[in-house]
Design a protein around this motif. Structure first.
Motif, PDB file in Angstrom:
ATOM      1  N   UNK A 276     -14.926  -8.146  38.673  1.00  0.00           N
ATOM      2  CA  UNK A 276     -15.640  -7.989  37.407  1.00  0.00           C
ATOM      3  C   UNK A 276     -16.799  -7.013  37.614  1.00  0.00           C
ATOM      4  N   UNK A 277     -17.135  -6.298  36.528  1.00  0.00           N
ATOM      5  CA  UNK A 277     -18.283  -5.391  36.554  1.00  0.00           C
ATOM      6  C   UNK A 277     -19.548  -6.208  36.301  1.00  0.00           C
ATOM      7  N   UNK A 278     -20.585  -5.973  37.079  1.00  0.00           N
ATOM      8  CA  UNK A 278     -21.819  -6.753  36.980  1.00  0.00           C
ATOM      9  C   UNK A 278     -22.719  -6.207  35.873  1.00  0.00           C
ATOM     10  N   UNK A 279     -22.306  -6.509  34.626  1.00  0.00           N
ATOM     11  CA  UNK A 279     -23.109  -6.202  33.445  1.00  0.00           C
ATOM     12  C   UNK A 279     -23.491  -7.510  32.775  1.00  0.00           C
ATOM     13  N   UNK A 280     -24.351  -7.429  31.732  1.00  0.00           N
ATOM     14  CA  UNK A 280     -24.986  -8.607  31.115  1.00  0.00           C
ATOM     15  C   UNK A 280     -25.724  -9.346  32.225  1.00  0.00           C
ATOM     16  N   UNK A 281     -26.806  -8.736  32.665  1.00  0.00           N
ATOM     17  CA  UNK A 281     -27.412  -8.997  33.971  1.00  0.00           C
ATOM     18  C   UNK A 281     -28.886  -9.337  33.793  1.00  0.00           C
ATOM     19  N   UNK A 282     -29.263 -10.574  34.181  1.00  0.00           N
ATOM     20  CA  UNK A 282     -30.664 -10.986  34.181  1.00  0.00           C
ATOM     21  C   UNK A 282     -31.141 -11.049  35.624  1.00  0.00           C
TER      22      UNK A 282
END
Length: 318
Positions: A276-282
């Motif tokens: 998975x691409x590591x987006x929507x990242x806090x």
């Protein structure tokens, strides 16, 4: 990717050792270990099929402090100059939004629901809707995601599919990923072009478009996943085209290094591989929590619309 990480992933895949890997956008950010040692290395994850998510209707305030418009505007117009000169055709531009959120990373992780929810130590939580590559047998596939719209708008899906800028962005991304997959696979072809998916957020539903491209793995890459990821990363959906030049431009335009953000998480169970691409990242740093977000720019992009998309992507997945 570092030579040691490539060698480690090659060794795992040749021996069919189940493993997990975090491969950051920046080379110094990486972790790989046997699947059984993931938690000991500070890595927790759950998939959308898991039932461990805690459902809650409690109101949560993000209190976002979005990046200054002038900062984004400055980078936007500089990117446009690169489009004019032919240095770039598609470029993913990202910035940090500071959060006043009164939750810790552990609670965000437990309450989030997405295709992948991932927590790494006390550094970040990611709730990614975007698959990178999947491998089953000798088949490899990827589903790049491009194009976002507020689902509450009238005829939102039709509007998104009819948007010329979004069509152009997705077409360039599909072309890029076909070329990338052709490095490691034969018979690369588009299975589906621009299908609509729904993403639920704490402030409403978003619609996004994806495409599916697949092929048959070349024998060397079927045995050497380190070499495979070295050939494919960074992901085209969070860089752009042409990828080497766009990476240089991103380093110039963005105000901070990305670190793990926009890298990938890899899960191999000994038979099948998913990533998975590591987006929507806090993320968490000395100043507190921040949300890293952005979007793809083309020559047809509008400044206000792109800034608005960056802001809309700052959300919680519960």
């Amino acid at each position: 990717m570092t030579h040691s990480l490539i060698a480690q992933l090659n060794a795992y895949s040749r021996a069919k050792v189940p493993f997990v890997a975090l491969i950051g956008y920046d080379d110094e950010c990486h972790l790989a270990c046997p699947l059984s040692e993931a938690r000991a290395n500070g890595l927790s994850f759950k998939l959308s099929s898991d039932k461990s998510t805690v459902q809650s209707t409690d109101a949560v305030q993000l209190d976002p402090l979005y990046p200054p418009f002038w900062l984004y505007e400055q980078a936007f117009w500089r990117a446009r100059e690169y489009f004019k000169s032919g240095d770039a055709y598609l470029l993913n531009l990202c910035f940090k939004t500071r959060l006043g959120l009164k939750l810790g990373l552990d609670e965000i992780y437990v309450r989030s629901n997405a295709p992948l929810v991932l927590k790494f130590k006390d550094e970040f939580v990611c709730f990614s809707p975007e698959s990178f590559i999947s491998i089953t047998g000798d088949k490899i596939s990827t589903t790049p995601m491009k194009g976002t719209i507020d689902a509450s708008l009238p005829d939102a899906a039709q509007t998104l599919l009819a948007d010329k800028k979004e069509f152009s962005e997705q077409a360039m991304m599909v072309d890029l990923m076909r070329n990338d997959l052709s490095i490691v696979a034969n018979d690369v072809h588009v299975e589906r072009f621009r299908f609509v998916q729904s993403v639920r957020t704490n402030h409403g539903e978003l619609l996004q478009t994806s495409s599916e491209i697949s092929g048959t793995l070349k024998p060397h890459y079927a045995q050497n996943y380190g070499d495979l990821f070295a050939a494919l990363l960074p992901a085209g959906s969070i860089t752009g085209t042409p990828k080497p030049r766009v990476r240089e431009i991103i380093a110039e335009l963005e105000s901070e290094r990305r670190g793990y953000f926009s890298g990938v998480f890899v899960l191999y169970d000994g038979e099948c591989l998913r990533s998975w691409v590591l987006i929507r990242f806090i993320g968490k740093d000395a100043q507190g929590l921040y949300f890293h977000s952005g979007g793809g720019l083309t020559f047809e992009s509008g400044l206000n619309a792109e800034y608005d998309e960056l802001c809309k992507k700052v959300y919680l997945a519960f």
